[in-house]
Design a protein around this motif. Sequence first.
Motif, PDB file in Angstrom:
ATOM      1  N   ALA A  44       0.832  -1.204   0.000  1.00  0.00           N
ATOM      2  CA  ALA A  44       0.000   0.000   0.000  1.00  0.00           C
ATOM      3  C   ALA A  44       0.867   1.255   0.000  1.00  0.00           C
ATOM      4  O   ALA A  44       0.576   2.235  -0.707  1.00  0.00           O
ATOM      5  N   LEU A  45       1.950   1.236   0.777  1.00  0.00           N
ATOM      6  CA  LEU A  45       2.887   2.365   0.792  1.00  0.00           C
ATOM      7  C   LEU A  45       3.513   2.570  -0.579  1.00  0.00           C
ATOM      8  O   LEU A  45       3.627   3.696  -1.076  1.00  0.00           O
ATOM      9  N   SER A  46       3.922   1.470  -1.186  1.00  0.00           N
ATOM     10  CA  SER A  46       4.529   1.561  -2.510  1.00  0.00           C
ATOM     11  C   SER A  46       3.546   2.107  -3.531  1.00  0.00           C
ATOM     12  O   SER A  46       3.882   2.996  -4.336  1.00  0.00           O
ATOM     13  N   GLY A  47       2.296   1.594  -3.493  1.00  0.00           N
ATOM     14  CA  GLY A  47       1.280   2.088  -4.423  1.00  0.00           C
ATOM     15  C   GLY A  47       0.979   3.558  -4.218  1.00  0.00           C
ATOM     16  O   GLY A  47       0.812   4.324  -5.197  1.00  0.00           O
ATOM     17  N   TRP A  48       0.917   3.991  -2.963  1.00  0.00           N
ATOM     18  CA  TRP A  48       0.675   5.402  -2.654  1.00  0.00           C
ATOM     19  C   TRP A  48       1.779   6.274  -3.258  1.00  0.00           C
ATOM     20  O   TRP A  48       1.511   7.280  -3.916  1.00  0.00           O
ATOM     21  N   CYS A  49       3.021   5.853  -3.036  1.00  0.00           N
ATOM     22  CA  CYS A  49       4.152   6.660  -3.515  1.00  0.00           C
ATOM     23  C   CYS A  49       4.213   6.696  -5.039  1.00  0.00           C
ATOM     24  O   CYS A  49       4.487   7.752  -5.631  1.00  0.00           O
ATOM     25  N   PHE A  50       3.981   5.570  -5.688  1.00  0.00           N
ATOM     26  CA  PHE A  50       3.980   5.554  -7.152  1.00  0.00           C
ATOM     27  C   PHE A  50       2.912   6.497  -7.688  1.00  0.00           C
ATOM     28  O   PHE A  50       3.156   7.297  -8.619  1.00  0.00           O
ATOM     29  N   ALA A  51       1.692   6.414  -7.122  1.00  0.00           N
ATOM     30  CA  ALA A  51       0.600   7.269  -7.594  1.00  0.00           C
ATOM     31  C   ALA A  51       0.901   8.741  -7.314  1.00  0.00           C
ATOM     32  O   ALA A  51       0.599   9.618  -8.157  1.00  0.00           O
ATOM     33  N   TYR A  52       1.497   9.048  -6.166  1.00  0.00           N
ATOM     34  CA  TYR A  52       1.816  10.440  -5.837  1.00  0.00           C
ATOM     35  C   TYR A  52       2.895  10.981  -6.770  1.00  0.00           C
ATOM     36  O   TYR A  52       2.862  12.161  -7.155  1.00  0.00           O
ATOM     37  N   ALA A  53       3.846  10.111  -7.148  1.00  0.00           N
ATOM     38  CA  ALA A  53       4.882  10.532  -8.092  1.00  0.00           C
ATOM     39  C   ALA A  53       4.244  10.939  -9.424  1.00  0.00           C
ATOM     40  O   ALA A  53       4.614  11.955 -10.035  1.00  0.00           O
ATOM     41  N   PHE A  54       3.254  10.166  -9.886  1.00  0.00           N
ATOM     42  CA  PHE A  54       2.575  10.510 -11.131  1.00  0.00           C
ATOM     43  C   PHE A  54       1.704  11.747 -10.964  1.00  0.00           C
ATOM     44  O   PHE A  54       1.520  12.522 -11.918  1.00  0.00           O
ATOM     45  N   GLU A  55       1.157  11.943  -9.768  1.00  0.00           N
ATOM     46  CA  GLU A  55       0.401  13.185  -9.526  1.00  0.00           C
ATOM     47  C   GLU A  55       1.305  14.394  -9.677  1.00  0.00           C
ATOM     48  O   GLU A  55       0.936  15.392 -10.313  1.00  0.00           O
ATOM     49  N   LEU A  56       2.503  14.315  -9.094  1.00  0.00           N
ATOM     50  CA  LEU A  56       3.451  15.433  -9.177  1.00  0.00           C
ATOM     51  C   LEU A  56       3.932  15.659 -10.607  1.00  0.00           C
ATOM     52  O   LEU A  56       4.242  16.792 -10.993  1.00  0.00           O
ATOM     53  N   ALA A  57       4.016  14.575 -11.377  1.00  0.00           N
ATOM     54  CA  ALA A  57       4.512  14.695 -12.752  1.00  0.00           C
ATOM     55  C   ALA A  57       3.424  15.130 -13.733  1.00  0.00           C
ATOM     56  O   ALA A  57       3.721  15.475 -14.890  1.00  0.00           O
ATOM     57  N   SER A  58       2.157  15.103 -13.300  1.00  0.00           N
ATOM     58  CA  SER A  58       1.044  15.490 -14.183  1.00  0.00           C
ATOM     59  C   SER A  58       0.853  16.997 -14.146  1.00  0.00           C
ATOM     60  O   SER A  58       0.856  17.614 -13.075  1.00  0.00           O
ATOM     61  N   ALA A  59       0.634  17.575 -15.331  1.00  0.00           N
ATOM     62  CA  ALA A  59       0.457  19.026 -15.416  1.00  0.00           C
ATOM     63  C   ALA A  59      -1.014  19.430 -15.403  1.00  0.00           C
ATOM     64  O   ALA A  59      -1.351  20.540 -15.011  1.00  0.00           O
ATOM     65  N   GLN A  60      -1.919  18.516 -15.769  1.00  0.00           N
ATOM     66  CA  GLN A  60      -3.334  18.854 -15.875  1.00  0.00           C
ATOM     67  C   GLN A  60      -4.076  18.489 -14.581  1.00  0.00           C
ATOM     68  O   GLN A  60      -3.818  17.448 -13.956  1.00  0.00           O
ATOM     69  N   LEU A  61      -5.022  19.362 -14.224  1.00  0.00           N
ATOM     70  CA  LEU A  61      -5.767  19.200 -12.977  1.00  0.00           C
ATOM     71  C   LEU A  61      -6.541  17.884 -12.941  1.00  0.00           C
ATOM     72  O   LEU A  61      -6.527  17.177 -11.924  1.00  0.00           O
ATOM     73  N   GLU A  62      -7.203  17.535 -14.046  1.00  0.00           N
ATOM     74  CA  GLU A  62      -8.025  16.321 -14.027  1.00  0.00           C
ATOM     75  C   GLU A  62      -7.198  15.064 -13.793  1.00  0.00           C
ATOM     76  O   GLU A  62      -7.647  14.119 -13.142  1.00  0.00           O
ATOM     77  N   TRP A  63      -5.965  15.072 -14.337  1.00  0.00           N
ATOM     78  CA  TRP A  63      -5.104  13.915 -14.123  1.00  0.00           C
ATOM     79  C   TRP A  63      -4.547  13.891 -12.703  1.00  0.00           C
ATOM     80  O   TRP A  63      -4.363  12.827 -12.116  1.00  0.00           O
ATOM     81  N   GLN A  64      -4.273  15.051 -12.134  1.00  0.00           N
ATOM     82  CA  GLN A  64      -3.828  15.092 -10.744  1.00  0.00           C
ATOM     83  C   GLN A  64      -4.912  14.570  -9.806  1.00  0.00           C
ATOM     84  O   GLN A  64      -4.630  13.822  -8.863  1.00  0.00           O
ATOM     85  N   VAL A  65      -6.170  14.943 -10.081  1.00  0.00           N
ATOM     86  CA  VAL A  65      -7.282  14.438  -9.280  1.00  0.00           C
ATOM     87  C   VAL A  65      -7.418  12.927  -9.452  1.00  0.00           C
ATOM     88  O   VAL A  65      -7.677  12.191  -8.484  1.00  0.00           O
ATOM     89  N   PHE A  66      -7.228  12.445 -10.684  1.00  0.00           N
ATOM     90  CA  PHE A  66      -7.296  11.002 -10.917  1.00  0.00           C
ATOM     91  C   PHE A  66      -6.259  10.260 -10.086  1.00  0.00           C
ATOM     92  O   PHE A  66      -6.576   9.243  -9.452  1.00  0.00           O
ATOM     93  N   TRP A  67      -5.024  10.742 -10.080  1.00  0.00           N
ATOM     94  CA  TRP A  67      -3.966  10.057  -9.327  1.00  0.00           C
ATOM     95  C   TRP A  67      -4.196  10.148  -7.819  1.00  0.00           C
ATOM     96  O   TRP A  67      -3.825   9.250  -7.067  1.00  0.00           O
ATOM     97  N   VAL A  68      -4.839  11.229  -7.354  1.00  0.00           N
ATOM     98  CA  VAL A  68      -5.207  11.319  -5.933  1.00  0.00           C
ATOM     99  C   VAL A  68      -6.169  10.192  -5.574  1.00  0.00           C
ATOM    100  O   VAL A  68      -6.056   9.551  -4.514  1.00  0.00           O
ATOM    101  N   LYS A  69      -7.133   9.949  -6.471  1.00  0.00           N
ATOM    102  CA  LYS A  69      -8.080   8.862  -6.212  1.00  0.00           C
ATOM    103  C   LYS A  69      -7.372   7.510  -6.153  1.00  0.00           C
ATOM    104  O   LYS A  69      -7.723   6.657  -5.327  1.00  0.00           O
ATOM    105  N   VAL A  70      -6.377   7.316  -7.015  1.00  0.00           N
ATOM    106  CA  VAL A  70      -5.587   6.084  -6.977  1.00  0.00           C
ATOM    107  C   VAL A  70      -4.799   6.005  -5.672  1.00  0.00           C
ATOM    108  O   VAL A  70      -4.694   4.945  -5.043  1.00  0.00           O
ATOM    109  N   GLU A  71      -4.242   7.153  -5.247  1.00  0.00           N
ATOM    110  CA  GLU A  71      -3.476   7.198  -4.002  1.00  0.00           C
ATOM    111  C   GLU A  71      -4.315   6.745  -2.809  1.00  0.00           C
ATOM    112  O   GLU A  71      -3.815   6.079  -1.893  1.00  0.00           O
ATOM    113  N   TYR A  72      -5.590   7.104  -2.814  1.00  0.00           N
ATOM    114  CA  TYR A  72      -6.436   6.808  -1.658  1.00  0.00           C
ATOM    115  C   TYR A  72      -6.593   5.308  -1.417  1.00  0.00           C
ATOM    116  O   TYR A  72      -6.845   4.878  -0.292  1.00  0.00           O
TER     117      TYR A  72
END
Length: 464
Positions: A44-72
Motif C-alpha cells: 500500500a505504501l509503494s502504491g501510494w508513492c507511485f501514484a503520488y509521483a505521477f500526480e506530481l509529474a502530471s500538469a493537468q488538474l483532471e489527471w492530478q485528481v485522478f492520481w489522488v483517487k488512486v493514491e487513496y
Amino acid sequence: MQWQSNPYFIPILISALISLINALVVAQRRGVTGSLPLLGMLLALSGWCFAYAFELASAQLEWQVFWVKVEYIGIVSIPTLYLLFTLEYARHKKVFENKRIYLVWIFSIVTILLAWTSDSHQLLWKEATQKDGGGFSLLALERGPAFFVWIFYSYVSFLIGSIVLIRRSLVSPPELKLQSYILVFGAGISFAGNIIYLAGLSPIPDLDITPITLIISMIVYSVGLLRFGILDIMPIAGETILESLEDVVIVLDEFNTITFINQAFDYYINNDAKTFIGKPVSDLPIWDALSKLIASQTMTRGEVMMNIEGREPVYFHVHISTVHWKTHRLGKAVVLEDISERRRAERKSFGVSDDSLLSGDSIPIIIVLRAQDEKIVEVNRSFILSLGYERKDAVGKSPLQIGLWGAYERGEFFQVFRSSGSVKNHLFPLTNIRQEKNYYWISAHRIEMQDNNYIVVMANLKAE
C-alpha cells in the motif's frame, strides 16, 4: 496527458521502490505470523508513492485528481493494515477469533468509495485547484468533513497499534524490544510528516511531505528486516513450530517473565495458556515444583510432578536451556515432557504403590536388583538425574561395585531387609557419581517376575 518537471518526482519514486523491495523481502516469509498485513502495508505504501509521483509529474488538474483517487487506495489501507499487523505481531489471537476486528475495513472501503465519487457529494474534498509550487503545479484540495473523520480513525489506529507494540516490548527480551521500537519509529516518522503537512507547516505549501518522509521510514524498515531480524526471531519465526509440539514449551526472559508459552499447556490447566504471557513464571500452577530447577545455575534437567484437581498427578521430565540470539542471552526455554504413562507403567511393573510413588515432593529414585547376585537390572530416570550415573554404567553391576554405597551401608541394608523381608522408610546414605554422600529415606520390597526374584529399592532424598 501532459507532463511537467517536478524535483520531488525522483525522491518519491525512490521511496516507492524501497517499499516495494521491502515487500519482496517480507513475501519470502509469508508463512510467518503477522507477515501478511505487513506485506499489505508495504505494498500500500509503494502504491501510494507511485501514484503520488505521477500526480506530481502530471500538469493537468483532471489527471492530478485522478492520481489522488488512486493514491487513496493505498492511503486508507495503511492505518488498518498497521493495526492488524501490530495485533498479530503481539500475539493477540483472541481479537481475531470472532472476526469482528475485520470490520475496521469498513472505514477504509467507505473512504475509497467517497474518494472515487467525490464530485457528486464533496464529502472528502469540496474543491480541487492548482497552485504554483515554484515552476510546477501542485494540487490543492479543500477538505470536506469525511476527510477529518478519516484522519481521526487513522491516527487512533496508529496510536492503538503503537501502544500494542510498546506493551509487547515491555515484556520482551532486548532483541525483541528493539524490533518493536523499530516498527513504531518507522511508522511514527511518516505520521509525523503527515501531521506537519495537514497543520500547514510544510516548507512548501500544498506539497504533501508524507511520502517524502516515507523514504526515511522505508530505510528504517529495511534496517529492521535485514539487520535486526524482524520476522526472523522469536516470537514470530518460531511460534508455528513451537505450537505444533506436544511438549509444553515456556520461554522466559532474563527477569523470569513468561514471553511465550505454547498451547500444549492448555490441556493441563483447562484454560488458555496464553493468559500467562507477560506474567512472572511464579504465577504458573507448576511453579512450586519448577522453582528450584529454574533458580539453579547448573541444573538443566529434572523431573517434577504437577497435581491437577480431579485428575491423576502428571509427571514431567524438565529440560531447561539458555536462549541465545547472536551474542545475546535472551533468557531460558523450559521444555516439559509428559512422562506420566511411563511412570504408571513403571509403577505397575515394579510393584510400586501409589502412596509410595507420591510420598515425596519429587519422583523417587528406583533401583531394581536381582536378588540372587545383587546386580542392578533396571533404574529409572530419577536415578540418572539425581545421582549422575549413566544407565549403561549401572546395569549389570551391584551398588557396591559402582560406589553407590559402601560395604557397611550394604551390610546394614541387607540385615534389615532379610530380618523383616522388606525395608520401610529407613535412613541410608547413597553416594553420587561426584562422590557426594546424601541421606535418603529407603524403602524396598521383593517381587517375583518370570520365576526370578527381584528387590525394588525406592529412595527419597531426606529434606534438609
